[in-house]
Design an enzyme around this catalytic site. Structure first.
Site, short mmCIF file in Angstrom:
data_model
loop_
_atom_site.label_atom_id
_atom_site.label_comp_id
_atom_site.label_asym_id
_atom_site.label_seq_id
_atom_site.Cartn_x
_atom_site.Cartn_y
_atom_site.Cartn_z
N THR A 37 -2.29 11.13 5.07
CA THR A 37 -1.70 12.37 4.60
C THR A 37 -3.05 13.29 4.60
O THR A 37 -3.00 14.53 5.04
CB THR A 37 -0.77 12.42 3.48
OG1 THR A 37 0.30 11.62 3.67
CG2 THR A 37 -0.50 13.86 3.30
N ASP A 49 -6.81 3.46 -3.05
CA ASP A 49 -6.91 3.21 -1.85
C ASP A 49 -8.17 3.08 -1.41
O ASP A 49 -8.81 2.22 -0.55
CB ASP A 49 -5.95 4.16 -1.06
CG ASP A 49 -6.55 5.58 -1.23
OD1 ASP A 49 -6.83 5.98 -2.48
OD2 ASP A 49 -6.09 6.49 -0.59
N ASP A 70 -10.22 7.13 6.63
CA ASP A 70 -9.02 6.41 6.63
C ASP A 70 -8.15 7.77 6.71
O ASP A 70 -7.95 8.72 5.93
CB ASP A 70 -8.68 5.99 4.90
CG ASP A 70 -7.28 5.33 4.90
OD1 ASP A 70 -6.17 5.56 5.53
OD2 ASP A 70 -7.22 4.54 3.79
N ASP A 129 0.77 -1.29 0.13
CA ASP A 129 -0.08 0.11 0.11
C ASP A 129 0.81 1.03 -0.06
O ASP A 129 1.58 1.74 0.85
CB ASP A 129 -0.79 -0.08 1.38
CG ASP A 129 -1.49 1.39 1.41
OD1 ASP A 129 -1.86 2.23 0.54
OD2 ASP A 129 -1.60 1.87 2.69
N GLY A 152 1.29 5.31 0.10
CA GLY A 152 0.54 6.46 0.26
C GLY A 152 1.48 7.46 0.03
O GLY A 152 2.63 7.21 -0.29
N ASN A 153 1.05 8.84 0.47
CA ASN A 153 1.92 10.02 0.21
C ASN A 153 2.95 10.07 1.13
O ASN A 153 4.25 10.58 0.86
CB ASN A 153 1.01 11.21 0.05
CG ASN A 153 0.16 11.34 -1.12
OD1 ASN A 153 0.82 11.35 -1.97
ND2 ASN A 153 -1.04 11.39 -0.94
N THR A 154 2.69 9.53 2.42
CA THR A 154 3.76 9.59 3.30
C THR A 154 4.64 8.26 3.66
O THR A 154 6.06 8.18 3.64
CB THR A 154 3.42 10.08 4.64
OG1 THR A 154 2.70 11.35 4.37
CG2 THR A 154 4.45 10.29 5.80
N ASN A 155 3.84 7.09 3.71
CA ASN A 155 4.50 5.87 3.87
C ASN A 155 4.01 4.76 2.95
O ASN A 155 2.98 4.99 2.42
CB ASN A 155 4.02 5.42 5.37
CG ASN A 155 4.71 6.28 6.43
OD1 ASN A 155 5.92 6.70 6.57
ND2 ASN A 155 3.84 6.50 7.31
N ILE A 156 4.94 3.90 2.99
CA ILE A 156 4.42 2.57 2.22
C ILE A 156 4.59 1.42 3.20
O ILE A 156 5.24 1.36 3.97
CB ILE A 156 5.65 2.26 1.20
CG1 ILE A 156 5.96 3.13 0.09
CG2 ILE A 156 5.34 0.77 0.42
CD1 ILE A 156 7.16 3.14 -0.83
#
Length: 259
Positions: free
Chosen positions: A132, A109, A129, A6, A8-12
């Protein structure tokens, strides 16, 4: 083992799935400057940390809200394991009826969240959810995805406040001891946590008014466990909702001979 990713803009978030259940979960930063070789090394290190060899990976599936990483990460997995992975997007069977103005524009997502929530909870459903951005997805009583909201994320909002107000510090999110803070940090923590919880409670009320019926509320994302205890509504906390959804979609799209 199946690798569910998954982005995301901040974390994987990487999840290892074996026998239909998640056996490990790990996080690394989403970095648009990394190459496929660098990501292959990062993922190799994560797998090794959990006792998994590249040859143990038989397949995978990826959901990404970062266009660049939607192409780089599959190449990294191919480089590391020799396997091609599924990417959530056009061509993937979801079984989800999306009744928005432009279904193709719905974030992958949000699609994965909805698939996972429908598999576990009765509709209608409201899914928050917290990433970010904080997103709200609404699924009606027929199981159709009808729309939602995009709200500035809690971390983004508080960091922006600290950046724009000279006397306000950057803070960590911890559960406030009191509603009414007695110093600057306590006031900011209380305002962030209670303010976010109150927003969610209020939005749930309004969604139910518009639908004309009670909804099941599901909360996921990095800060979900911090905020949920301060909400007054019954909320189902699912930190790994996206990984669960990716597992479902992988199995749904697996060629019949491999099933």
């Amino acid at each position: 083992m199946i690798l569910a990713i998954d982005v995301g803009n901040t974390n994987i978030v990487l999840g290892g799935i074996q026998g239909g259940r998640q056996v490990f979960s790990a996080r690394c930063a989403s970095d648009r400057n990394k190459t496929e070789d660098e990501y292959a090394l990062t993922i190799q290190g994560i797998l090794a940390m959990h006792g998994v060899k590249p040859e143990d990976i038989e397949g995978g599936i990826l959901s990404s809200v970062v266009p660049y990483l939607r192409t780089v990460l599959p190449r990294a997995i191919r480089l590391l394991t020799g396997k091609d992975i599924m990417v959530v997007g056009s061509g993937i069977k979801t079984g989800l009826n999306i009744r928005t103005e432009n279904p193709a524009a719905l974030g992958s997502d949000l699609v994965v969240d909805a698939v996972a929530a429908l598999a576990k909870y009765p509709a209608p459903i409201a899914i928050f959810d917290m990433g970010t951005a904080t997103t709200l997805s609404v699924i009606d009583s027929r199981g159709d995805y009808i729309g939602g909201m995009i709200i500035p994320g809690l971390r983004v909002s508080v960091d922006a406040l600290s950046a724009r107000a000279a006397q306000l510090p950057y803070i960590n999110f911890t559960a406030p001891e009191h509603l009414i803070g007695t110093n600057t940090v306590e006031c900011m923590q209380s305002g962030a946590v209670y303010g976010c919880a109150g927003m969610m409670d209020g939005l749930i009320d309004r969604v139910q008014e518009e639908l004309g019926e009670e909804v099941t509320v599901v909360l996921t994302g990095g800060l979900s466990k911090v905020i949920a205890p301060f909400c007054r509504r019954k909320i189902h906390v699912e930190p790994d909702l996206l990984i669960d959804g990716l597992r479902i979609l992988y199995e749904k799209n697996l060629p019949r001979r491999k099933k």
